[in-house]
Every structure is written in structure tokens, then in C-alpha cells.
Scaffold this motif. Structure first.
Motif, mmCIF file in Angstrom:
data_model
loop_
_atom_site.group_PDB
_atom_site.id
_atom_site.type_symbol
_atom_site.label_atom_id
_atom_site.label_comp_id
_atom_site.label_asym_id
_atom_site.label_seq_id
_atom_site.Cartn_x
_atom_site.Cartn_y
_atom_site.Cartn_z
ATOM 1 N N SER A 172 0.811 -1.214 0.000
ATOM 2 C CA SER A 172 0.000 0.000 0.000
ATOM 3 C C SER A 172 0.851 1.275 0.000
ATOM 4 O O SER A 172 0.314 2.368 0.015
ATOM 5 N N LEU A 173 2.172 1.136 -0.007
ATOM 6 C CA LEU A 173 3.027 2.325 0.044
ATOM 7 C C LEU A 173 3.335 2.850 -1.361
ATOM 8 O O LEU A 173 3.431 2.066 -2.301
ATOM 9 N N PRO A 174 3.516 4.165 -1.505
ATOM 10 C CA PRO A 174 3.937 4.711 -2.799
ATOM 11 C C PRO A 174 5.370 4.262 -3.105
ATOM 12 O O PRO A 174 6.147 3.999 -2.181
ATOM 13 N N PRO A 175 5.718 4.180 -4.404
ATOM 14 C CA PRO A 175 7.010 3.603 -4.805
ATOM 15 C C PRO A 175 8.211 4.282 -4.148
ATOM 16 O O PRO A 175 9.175 3.597 -3.766
ATOM 17 N N GLY A 176 8.162 5.600 -4.012
ATOM 18 C CA GLY A 176 9.308 6.303 -3.428
ATOM 19 C C GLY A 176 9.588 5.838 -2.010
ATOM 20 O O GLY A 176 10.737 5.574 -1.635
ATOM 21 N N LEU A 177 8.527 5.716 -1.217
ATOM 22 C CA LEU A 177 8.684 5.260 0.162
ATOM 23 C C LEU A 177 9.237 3.839 0.194
ATOM 24 O O LEU A 177 10.104 3.513 0.998
ATOM 25 N N LYS A 178 8.700 3.019 -0.694
ATOM 26 C CA LYS A 178 9.156 1.619 -0.742
ATOM 27 C C LYS A 178 10.658 1.557 -0.964
ATOM 28 O O LYS A 178 11.366 0.810 -0.291
ATOM 29 N N GLN A 179 11.133 2.370 -1.902
ATOM 30 C CA GLN A 179 12.546 2.302 -2.233
ATOM 31 C C GLN A 179 13.419 2.764 -1.073
ATOM 32 O O GLN A 179 14.444 2.167 -0.771
ATOM 33 N N THR A 198 17.081 3.789 -7.943
ATOM 34 C CA THR A 198 16.141 4.899 -8.084
ATOM 35 C C THR A 198 15.349 4.821 -9.379
ATOM 36 O O THR A 198 14.820 5.817 -9.838
ATOM 37 N N GLY A 199 15.257 3.610 -9.959
ATOM 38 C CA GLY A 199 14.506 3.462 -11.198
ATOM 39 C C GLY A 199 13.043 3.843 -10.992
ATOM 40 O O GLY A 199 12.409 3.405 -10.044
ATOM 41 N N GLY A 200 12.532 4.681 -11.877
ATOM 42 C CA GLY A 200 11.118 5.015 -11.852
ATOM 43 C C GLY A 200 10.668 5.855 -10.674
ATOM 44 O O GLY A 200 9.523 5.753 -10.236
ATOM 45 N N VAL A 201 11.589 6.652 -10.124
ATOM 46 C CA VAL A 201 11.231 7.464 -8.976
ATOM 47 C C VAL A 201 11.361 8.938 -9.344
ATOM 48 O O VAL A 201 12.229 9.320 -10.129
ATOM 49 N N ASP A 202 10.513 9.793 -8.772
ATOM 50 C CA ASP A 202 10.556 11.220 -9.134
ATOM 51 C C ASP A 202 11.836 11.876 -8.597
ATOM 52 O O ASP A 202 12.457 11.379 -7.659
ATOM 53 N N PRO A 203 12.247 13.016 -9.191
ATOM 54 C CA PRO A 203 13.538 13.652 -8.860
ATOM 55 C C PRO A 203 13.676 13.995 -7.377
ATOM 56 O O PRO A 203 14.748 13.809 -6.795
ATOM 57 N N LEU A 204 12.582 14.440 -6.753
ATOM 58 C CA LEU A 204 12.670 14.819 -5.346
ATOM 59 C C LEU A 204 13.004 13.602 -4.491
ATOM 60 O O LEU A 204 13.899 13.633 -3.642
ATOM 61 N N ARG A 248 14.437 10.978 -5.484
ATOM 62 C CA ARG A 248 15.809 10.560 -5.778
ATOM 63 C C ARG A 248 16.807 11.330 -4.937
ATOM 64 O O ARG A 248 17.769 10.770 -4.415
ATOM 65 N N ARG A 249 16.557 12.636 -4.792
ATOM 66 C CA ARG A 249 17.423 13.446 -3.942
ATOM 67 C C ARG A 249 17.437 12.914 -2.514
ATOM 68 O O ARG A 249 18.500 12.729 -1.901
ATOM 69 N N GLN A 250 16.225 12.648 -2.011
ATOM 70 C CA GLN A 250 16.129 12.142 -0.632
ATOM 71 C C GLN A 250 16.830 10.799 -0.508
ATOM 72 O O GLN A 250 17.486 10.507 0.487
ATOM 73 N N PHE A 251 16.696 10.006 -1.550
ATOM 74 C CA PHE A 251 17.342 8.702 -1.541
ATOM 75 C C PHE A 251 18.860 8.861 -1.437
ATOM 76 O O PHE A 251 19.530 8.168 -0.679
ATOM 77 N N TRP A 252 19.384 9.807 -2.192
ATOM 78 C CA TRP A 252 20.832 10.012 -2.147
ATOM 79 C C TRP A 252 21.291 10.560 -0.797
ATOM 80 O O TRP A 252 22.400 10.289 -0.357
ATOM 81 N N GLU A 253 20.406 11.298 -0.141
ATOM 82 C CA GLU A 253 20.760 11.731 1.217
ATOM 83 C C GLU A 253 20.950 10.531 2.127
ATOM 84 O O GLU A 253 21.860 10.481 2.953
#
Lengths: 373, 247
Positions: free
Chosen positions: B137-144, B165-171, B173-178
Motif C-alpha cells: 500500500s506504500l507509494p514507490p518512493g517510500l518503498k525504495q 532509483t529506477g522510476g522514482v521522481d527527482p525529489l 531521488r534526492r532524498q534517496f541520495w541523502e
């Protein structure tokens, strides 16, 4: 050990979160027992009989009367046309045609051997043989009546010396088929759970890609396989208990032996079946592949096991094959424990063989499971 | 610190039948580094990453990860690494907490440790209210982000990320890199494959793969200088146009 507990917990969470499987675990044994046990029977009632009576004498009518009197036959048609009778047999409308030729009564009156002719529909060989045997029984009685009605026929003695058999059917006195079938049906039930639930579970992890996340952890192979087996053994034994309770309540099935021994054997059996299922799923990359192969294995194991046909009358190669068929052991063990009350000492050979199979198949499954391709 | 290679690869070859996916790779990755593994689809990145993570055996060559040989010590390697594949691979039908509990347990963490780490992880991601939600039930960004956090839950020496970060929005992706930087600051070496060239700029060093071979390997700055380019994107395009010139 702790790792295994974490895995088992995860499987149970997933199983009961799946609405369909969570319910099916309870429904399947109920439905299977209630439908299969009363329906699957070898008993034959009401062989439909067509009679061609070309004789029309009191002797022929007496024979027909005797057939009508037997619970086994139902005389549902009489005709004088052989063509019509053949036609009806072709159309499967009748199981047996009995032709009484003209002169039947006369021959008996003249104390000559009289002939009748039976045509039996043998599409089902078992039914045909049984019908034949029953027909012979009726004719035999009929002959005895003739002899009794003609005391002069045997020279002087009024009594004919002959052998009478009295018998008793042991372990299933009233020949209740459900008592014979139920232990086997219980075995099918746990087989289906082992094969389908567990095997598909592993393939599902492959399809979802989660297996890769597991494979990249330091988990040991035997831990993984144990984690996949234990939940399904528990579910299988639970369903077995459910089925057994139902058999007791609804079908009044006798249970002569030890329940503990019964469940111990079932658990060993489940390990062997799970070993085969997980072994197959190691080769399958999709649920479709697994289902197709598993179906084939299940069919062979079940049909060869002796649940529907007597094990002993199979060709010798089949009996040898059954040495590796866990189902064959379980069917025998179940029947022995439930109907005969056999104890450990009576069946330890079967139990030992089953245990050996369980070890071998599980070893296959563990070996075949590859964490590093 | 920089001198200890945690990944050491010499002449790595991986063949699938007659197809050579990795054709003689040489590189090393140092402790605490963020190492980017770039290349077009089918260049052989994932194959190499799977070998480094102990999921696949090399056909030949020397591959040492965290001091262990990928050929015959794959299980020891697995004890020391985290892994996140391009296919999202947490259990969709388990909740966030149940997933953390499972993977924590598999890596041998104590229950209390896991509970502590779970609370910690959820608050760091501001995920508190999602703890009992099913992953599905989570959005893809959270899942990643969650998958990454689970991959480093047991504080591995190295974490392998395959196109995380495949298929994730730029914002996101930034958070992911943090998150990646944060792990690197804790001393976890990060090995990441990507085909987003902007992400390459975030790495300490990058290697660019083409047709199973490494055609360039340096810091993003040096590569840009070497190819007289303003961005890694440009470097990549230049390399792709004339691969024979670089080797």
C-alpha cells in the motif's frame, strides 16, 4: 534455530493474510470429506437388466422372478427383439442382457441341461465382473431350487452333499466403503496441502523476486527449507485433525489405533511430500510450470498408491515403484491404524521406509536449492 | 582509510554460454567510498554486481569482497553486505515492521535490537505512521527508501544497490541520495549501479561499462576534464560514440 522461527512466523503471517488461502485451509478438508467419502465407492447396486424371454414357460418366469427378487438386479425391460436389446446395450441404457432361449423350460422338464445367454456391458470391467459373479450366484440358487423341487433327480439320498461357507469380514464387518476410502482421502488431503501450498509458495517468491533478497542474506539452506516446511506440516496436520473429526462425526468412521502414531506417520509423510514439492519448485521459474509438473507427480503418486485399486494386484514393476511412493505407505498405514488398530510394532517397516523417503527427498530439496547460481 | 580495498577485482570474466557478459573487469573499491557503476542497459552492470554480492559465480578471475572470495566464499560475503535489487524485493504482503523484523532476524539481530532499530529507522525516514501498513500500500518512493534502510539494517561493510532509483521522481531521488550519504558517513561502502548520469556526479568515483568492459574509471571531476565535458552525461555520450578511442 532463531532464524527458522523468524521464517516460520513470516510464512504464517503471509498465509493468513491471503484471504483465499486463509479460508481454504478450513474449507478444503470439509468439502473434500463431505463430497468424496460418500461418493467414491466401488459398491454396485441396481444392475439394469434387460430380458429376452423366448421361452415364456413357468421355469423361465421363475428364473426372472428370482432375479427380480435380488437387490442387486433391476429388471427394467423385457423384449422379444434381439436387435432392440443390442441397441439398448449400445446406448448404455442397460448393463446386462439375459436371453432365455425357447426350449429352456422343456429342457429342464426333461432333466436336460438348459442354456441361457448373458451379454454384459464391460465398459467398466469391475462392474461387469461383479455383475457376472452376482448373476452366477442367482443361477446357482435357481439350480438348487430345481434340485429341491425334483427330489427324484438324485437317486436315493434326499440330501445333496455340498460345502456351505459361512464367512465374516474382518476389520470392516459391514463392508462400508466409506471406512475403506476415508483413510485414503485423508492422505490425499495432506498431499494436496504439501504439494500445492508449499510448492507454489516457493515459486511465488521467485516470481516476486523476494527469493533474491533472501539468497543474498547469510541464511543457511537447511534453515530456509525448514522454514518453508514447518508451517505447511502444521497446517497439514491441522487439516488432518479436522478431516478426522468430521469422519468421526459424520461417517462414524472407526478409529481403532493410536491417534498419536497416526499423526506421527502423517508428519513424516508430509516431510517427504514437501521434499518432492520443494525439489520441483526449485526447477520451476513460474507457478504455471510448477503446477503442470506437480499435477503430473500428484496424479502418479495418488493413482499408484493403492487408494482406488488394490496395491497387490499391480504389476511387479509398479509395486517396486511404490517403494518410492510415500503415498502408498501412508494409505496402508492409515488403514492399518484406523481400521485394524495396528500398533507401532505392526507397521514399523512402513514407518521406517517412509522416514527414509522423507530424508532422501528433503536432502534433494536442500541440495537443489541454490543460493548462488 | 582510503587505501584498504574492500572490493578487489582482477580480470573478472562471466560467460553465459557463448555470451560474455563481463569481459575482463579490473577495479577496486575502497572503504567508505561511494562507487558508481555506470553503463547502458545490457552493458553487464547487474551481472557484475550479482557476482560481487555472492548471487552468481564468476567464470574466471579474482573477485574478493570484504576479504572473501566470490568463487567459493559467497556465504561469508553475504554476512558482510547489504543488497537492494532493481526489482523491489521486500515482502509486499507484510507490513513495514514485519519486514524489518524478518530481515533483522535473518541477519541474527536480537529482537530488542530490531525493535530499537525499527523505531530509529522509522523516525529517521519520518515513517512512524507507516509502521503497520502493508508494503503493497506504500507509494514507490517510500518503498525504495525503506528497501534501502532494510538493506543497511545490519550495518554491513558494503551495500550493493542495483539501479535503486529506477522510476522514482527527482525529489525522492534526492532524498534517496541523502540516505546513501548518511550511510557512507557511517563508514558503509556504497556500490551503486545507475543509468542516471546526474546521479553519477554524487559518487566519489565512477566506472563506465560498455559491452562487458570497463571503458573509463575515475572521479567525476577527472573524467570531465579528460573528456573536456561539462557533465558526466556528456562524457558518457562521447564515450558511447567512440568506444575504440578510449581503451
Amino acid at each position: 534455530m532463531r532464524t527458522i522461527l523468524f521464517l516460520i512466523r513470516k510464512e504464517f503471517l503471509q498465509i493468513f493474510r491471503d484471504r483465499m488461502i486463509g479460508k481454504a485451509i478450513f474449507a478444503v478438508p470439509l468439502v473434500q470429506m463431505l463430497i468424496l467419502v460418500p461418493a467414491v465407492t466401488f459398491e454396485i447396486r441396481e444392475v439394469k437388466l434387460c430380458i429376452i424371454d423366448m421361452d415364456m414357460t413357468s421355469e423361465s418366469r421363475k428364473l426372472i422372478g428370482q432375479l427380480e427378487g435380488s437387490t442387486f438386479f433391476r429388471v427394467s425391460h423385457s423384449t422379444f427383439s434381439e436387435n432392440e436389446a443390442r441397441n439398448l446395450l449400445d446406448k448404455n441404457r442397460y448393463d446386462l442382457i439375459l436371453r432365455i432361449p425357447g426350449g429352456f423350460g422343456r429342457d429342464i422338464g426333461n432333466r436336460n441341461p438348459a442354456a441361457i445367454h448373458a451379454s454384459i456391458n464391460a465398459i467398466n470391467a469391475t462392474t461387469a465382473q461383479l455383475s457376472w459373479a452376482y448373476l452366477n450366484g442367482v443361477i446357482h440358487d435357481y439350480n438348487l431350487n430345481i434340485i429341491a423341487d425334483n427330489p427324484g433327480s438324485i437317486a436315493t439320498a434326499g440330501i445333496i452333499p455340498r460345502t456351505e461357507i459361512t464367512n465374516r469380514f474382518w476389520y470392516n464387518e459391514n463392508l462400508v466403503y466409506s471406512h475403506y476410502m476415508l483413510p485414503g482421502i485423508l492422505a490425499i488431503l495432506v498431499t494436496a496441502i504439501g504439494f500445492l501450498l508449499a510448492g507454489l509458495n516457493l515459486v511465488k517468491e521467485k516470481e516476486a523476486g523476494t527469493i533474491e533478497q533472501i539468497n543474498v542474506t547469510p541464511i543457511r539452506k537447511h534453515q530456509f527449507i525448514t522454514g518453508k516446511m514447518v508451517p505447511f506440516i502444521i497446517i497439514g496436520l491441522f487439516d488432518l485433525a479436522l478431516g478426522l473429526a468430521l469422519g468421526k462425526l459424520v461417517f462414524r468412521i472407526p478409529f481403532e489405533g493410536s491417534i498419536g502414531l497416526f499423526f506421527l506417520c502423517a508428519a513424516i509423510f508430509m516431510i517427504s511430500v514437501l521434499g518432492i514439492a520443494l525439489f520441483i519448485s526449485n526447477f520451476s521459474s513460474s507457478q504455471q510450470q510448477f503446477m503442470f509438473v506437480a499435477y503430473f507427480f500428484m496424479m502418479i503418486l495418488i493413482l499408484m498408491s493403492g487408494i482406488f485399486t488394490p496395491f497387490e494386484s499391480m504389476p511387479s514393476w509398479a509395486i517396486k515403484f511404490n517403494m518410492a511412493n510415500p503415498m502408498a505407505y501412508l494409505i496402508r498405514i492409515n488403514r492399518m491404524i484406523m481400521l485394524k488398530g495396528s500398533g507401532f510394532r505392526d507397521i514399523y517397516r512402513d514407518i521406517a521406509s517412509l522416514a527414509v523417503l522423507a530424508v532422501i527427498f528433503t536432502a534433494f530439496a536442500v541440495r537443489r536449492y541454490r543460493k548462488t547460481a | 582509510m582510503k587505501d584498504i580495498p574492500v572490493i578487489y577485482v582482477r580480470n573478472l570474466v562471466k560467460k553465459f554460454g557463448s555470451f560474455t557478459a563481463n569481459d575482463g573487469l579490473d577495479f577496486e573499491v575502497y572503504e567508505g567510498e561511494i562507487f558508481g557503476f555506470l553503463g547502458a542497459n545490457g552493458a553487464g552492470k547487474t551481472t557484475a554486481l550479482r557476482i560481487l554480492s555472492g548471487l552468481s559465480k564468476p567464470t574466471s578471475g579474482i573477485v574478493r569482497v570484504a576479504g572473501f572470495d566470490a568463487g567459493n566464499e559467497a556465504e561469508q560475503i553475504k554476512r558482510n553486505i547489504g543488497y537492494m535489487s532493481q526489482r523491489f524485493s521486500l515482502y509486499e504482503d507484510l507490513t513495514v515492521k514485519e519486514n524489518i523484523m524478518l530481515f533483522g532476524g535473518i541477519y541474527g539481530l536480537r529482537k530488542r535490537e530490531i525493535t530499537g532499530k525499527t523505531a530509529d529507522l522509522l523516525s529517521r525516514l519520518s515513517f512512524e505512521e507507516y509502521g503497520d501498513r502493508l508494503i503493497a500500500s506504500l507509494p514507490p518512493g517510500l518503498k525504495q527508501k525503506l528497501a534501502f534502510s532494510v538493506a543497511v539494517l545490519h550495518d554491513p561493510k558494503i551495500v550493493f544497490l542495483d539501479e535503486p532509483t529506477g522510476g522514482v521522481d527527482p525529489l525522492t531521488r534526492r532524498q534517496f541520495w541523502e540516505l546513501i550519504y548518511e550511510s557512507a558517513s557511517r563508514g558503509i561502502t556504497v556500490f551503486v549501479t545507475t543509468h542516471y548520469m546526474d546521479e553519477a556526479e554524487y559518487c566519489d568515483r565512477i566506472s563506465i561499462m560498455s559491452e562487458g568492459r570497463i571503458v573509463a574509471l575515475d572521479t567525476p571531476e577527472n573524467l570531465k576534464k579528460q573528456y573536456n565535458a561539462v557533465s558526466i552525461d556528456e562524457v558518457f555520450v562521447k564515450i558511447a560514440r567512440s568506444p575504440e578511442k578510449i581503451v
